[in-house]
Write a protein that holds these residues in place. Structure first.
Motif, short mmCIF file in Angstrom:
data_model
loop_
_atom_site.label_atom_id
_atom_site.label_comp_id
_atom_site.label_asym_id
_atom_site.label_seq_id
_atom_site.Cartn_x
_atom_site.Cartn_y
_atom_site.Cartn_z
N MET A 1 39.39 27.94 46.38
CA MET A 1 39.19 29.40 46.29
C MET A 1 39.55 29.88 44.89
SD MET A 1 40.86 32.39 48.66
CE MET A 1 40.45 34.11 48.35
N THR A 2 38.68 30.67 44.28
CA THR A 2 38.91 31.18 42.94
C THR A 2 39.87 32.37 42.97
OG1 THR A 2 36.70 30.50 42.26
CG2 THR A 2 37.84 32.11 40.87
N THR A 3 40.96 32.27 42.23
CA THR A 3 41.89 33.40 42.15
C THR A 3 41.38 34.35 41.07
OG1 THR A 3 43.26 32.23 40.52
CG2 THR A 3 43.83 31.97 42.85
N ARG A 4 41.85 35.60 41.12
CA ARG A 4 41.34 36.60 40.19
C ARG A 4 41.59 36.21 38.74
NH1 ARG A 4 39.24 41.61 39.60
NH2 ARG A 4 39.97 42.85 37.84
N GLU A 5 42.72 35.61 38.45
CA GLU A 5 43.02 35.28 37.05
C GLU A 5 42.08 34.24 36.47
OE1 GLU A 5 46.50 31.89 37.76
OE2 GLU A 5 47.01 33.81 36.83
N ASN A 6 41.39 33.50 37.35
CA ASN A 6 40.44 32.49 36.88
C ASN A 6 39.02 33.02 36.76
OD1 ASN A 6 42.37 30.42 36.65
ND2 ASN A 6 42.27 30.04 38.86
N ILE A 7 38.80 34.29 37.15
CA ILE A 7 37.47 34.88 37.01
C ILE A 7 37.19 35.16 35.54
CG2 ILE A 7 36.05 36.89 37.59
CD1 ILE A 7 37.64 37.19 40.15
N SER A 8 35.99 34.89 35.10
CA SER A 8 35.60 35.23 33.72
C SER A 8 35.55 36.74 33.56
CB SER A 8 34.23 34.63 33.39
OG SER A 8 34.28 33.22 33.47
N TYR A 9 35.84 37.19 32.36
CA TYR A 9 35.85 38.63 32.07
C TYR A 9 34.55 39.30 32.48
CZ TYR A 9 35.99 42.83 29.06
OH TYR A 9 35.95 44.12 28.58
N ASN A 10 33.43 38.67 32.22
CA ASN A 10 32.13 39.28 32.53
C ASN A 10 31.76 39.19 34.01
OD1 ASN A 10 31.79 36.43 32.22
ND2 ASN A 10 29.59 36.71 32.07
N LYS A 11 32.61 38.55 34.80
CA LYS A 11 32.38 38.47 36.24
C LYS A 11 33.41 39.26 37.02
CE LYS A 11 30.21 33.90 35.86
NZ LYS A 11 30.25 32.48 36.29
N ALA A 12 34.25 40.01 36.31
CA ALA A 12 35.31 40.78 36.95
C ALA A 12 34.92 42.25 37.04
CB ALA A 12 36.62 40.63 36.16
N VAL A 13 35.48 42.94 38.04
CA VAL A 13 35.34 44.39 38.17
C VAL A 13 36.70 45.01 37.88
CG1 VAL A 13 34.89 46.29 39.77
CG2 VAL A 13 33.46 44.24 39.84
N PHE A 14 36.69 46.01 37.03
CA PHE A 14 37.91 46.71 36.63
C PHE A 14 37.84 48.18 37.03
CE2 PHE A 14 37.04 43.31 33.63
CZ PHE A 14 38.26 42.67 33.50
N MET A 15 38.97 48.73 37.40
CA MET A 15 39.03 50.17 37.63
C MET A 15 39.07 50.86 36.27
SD MET A 15 41.38 50.78 41.02
CE MET A 15 42.91 50.12 40.36
N VAL A 16 38.26 51.91 36.12
CA VAL A 16 38.11 52.55 34.81
C VAL A 16 37.85 54.04 35.01
CG1 VAL A 16 35.69 51.82 34.86
CG2 VAL A 16 36.67 52.59 32.72
N THR A 17 38.43 54.84 34.14
CA THR A 17 38.21 56.28 34.22
C THR A 17 37.21 56.75 33.17
OG1 THR A 17 40.24 56.53 32.90
CG2 THR A 17 40.41 56.93 35.27
N HIS A 18 36.48 57.79 33.53
CA HIS A 18 35.53 58.45 32.63
C HIS A 18 36.26 59.61 31.97
CE1 HIS A 18 32.22 61.57 32.11
NE2 HIS A 18 31.90 60.61 31.25
N ASN A 19 36.17 59.70 30.63
CA ASN A 19 36.91 60.73 29.89
C ASN A 19 38.39 60.71 30.28
OD1 ASN A 19 34.49 61.46 28.73
ND2 ASN A 19 34.21 63.30 29.98
N SER A 20 39.03 59.60 29.96
CA SER A 20 40.40 59.35 30.41
C SER A 20 41.41 60.35 29.88
CB SER A 20 40.82 57.94 29.99
OG SER A 20 39.86 56.98 30.39
N TYR A 21 41.06 61.07 28.84
CA TYR A 21 41.95 62.05 28.21
C TYR A 21 41.85 63.42 28.88
CZ TYR A 21 37.42 63.35 26.49
OH TYR A 21 36.10 63.72 26.46
N SER A 22 40.96 63.58 29.86
CA SER A 22 40.61 64.89 30.40
C SER A 22 41.58 65.36 31.49
CB SER A 22 39.20 64.84 30.98
OG SER A 22 38.91 66.00 31.74
N PRO A 23 41.78 66.68 31.62
CA PRO A 23 42.59 67.22 32.72
C PRO A 23 42.03 66.88 34.10
CG PRO A 23 42.17 68.91 31.07
CD PRO A 23 41.29 67.75 30.72
N LYS A 24 40.73 66.58 34.15
CA LYS A 24 40.09 66.26 35.42
C LYS A 24 40.72 65.04 36.08
CE LYS A 24 35.67 66.96 35.52
NZ LYS A 24 34.21 66.79 35.33
N ILE A 25 41.22 64.10 35.27
CA ILE A 25 41.83 62.88 35.80
C ILE A 25 43.16 63.19 36.49
CG2 ILE A 25 42.67 60.56 35.22
CD1 ILE A 25 39.69 60.88 34.86
#
Length: 295
Positions: A1-25
């Protein structure tokens, strides 16, 4: 079984914010990073146009829609916002690679073709150390012994690294890529669809760019790009409240077949009391779907 740390960067999903500097976040940059947000977006403006000494953070204008509370910088200076990220990096060990999307909001080349481009590259290098940055030349060296297509390191190999990606104004991104020598580039570039599609450099940029940036509803165009090896960031990856009984339609309902590495949302926290972990669950589901599609 592949652990997350062994996943290639281009095969991983990351949590990411849009306009991270904004009050909306509703959270500071540091708080976002503490909560496993590993994709941050900062919009910048040309200092020459704004008559300022350095790049400034802001949405439609320098200083526009910027959240200065909860430990975020009190200024709009791009350097100060980068420093917050660098300080977080210095305080934390063994974190997954952090991807910083720098969205160029104003033309960096019209008034001075190379000055702001060189300054931007230098600013990134001045704030982040060479040991921290993962730059295009590192990827080239990693692939020197590869014989079957472009490969990316695993998340373990990119532990404690910061990847900087330029998005936004197309001519500025392309000028950066053509002006800065390959061994001196501190940033990758992203092809933005459809904004870059009508430019004379469109075909060349799509070939050179390792990242593709698009609104979530453009997923039918980006899915083939992901299968071709591009790293995909979809923004406005947001839930939507229906006018009928105030029901919430989540992104996986709106775009069930969309695949991406960076689902950029404006509402990662506190969107729904009934489903407070909607975004984390969504990222996990997307990771499973992406892993299945890569087999």
């Amino acid at each position: 079984m592949t652990t997350r740390e062994n996943i290639s960067y281009n095969k991983a999903v990351f949590m990411v914010t849009h306009n991270s500097y904004s009050p909306k976040i509703k959270e500071s940059i540091e708080s976002q990073l503490d909560q496993q947000i590993h994709g941050i977006e900062i919009d910048i403006h040309n200092p020459h146009i704004e008559h300022l000494p350095h790049f400034s953070v802001g949405h439609l204008r320098a200083g526009g829609d910027v959240y200065h509370k909860e430990g975020n910088p009190k200024t709009n200076l791009f350097d100060d916002w980068l420093t917050i990220i660098k300080q977080w990096s210095d305080r934390n060990a063994h974190y997954e690679p952090l991807t910083l999307f720098v969205d160029i909001k104003s033309d960096l080349v019209e008034m001075s073709p190379d000055r702001e481009i060189i300054l931007l590259n230098k600013t990134i290098a001045d704030i982040f150390t060479k040991d921290t940055l993962y730059v295009p030349e590192d990827l080239t060296k990693f692939n020197n012994n590869q014989h079957t297509g472009l490969k990316w390191p695993s998340l373990a190999e990119l532990c404690n690294k910061i990847v900087v990606v330029l998005t936004g104004h197309g001519p500025s991104k392309w000028r950066y890529w053509k002006t800065i020598a390959p061994q001196e580039r501190n940033c990758f570039i992203a092809y933005t669809h459809p904004d870059d599609s009508d430019e004379d450099y469109s075909k060349d940029m799509l070939q050179e760019a390792k990242f593709v940036n698009a609104e979530a509803h453009e997923w039918e165009w980006t899915n083939p790009q992901l299968k071709a090896g591009k790293i995909i960031r979809l923004y406005y990856y947001n839930p939507r409240k229906s006018t009928i009984r105030r029901r919430i339609k989540y992104p996986l309902d709106r775009w069930p077949d969309a695949l991406c590495n960076f689902p950029a949302t404006d509402y990662p926290f506190k969107y729904s009391k009934r489903n407070p972990d909607w975004y984390q669950k969504t990222a996990e589901t997307l990771q499973n779907k992406l892993s299945e599609s890569r087999k």
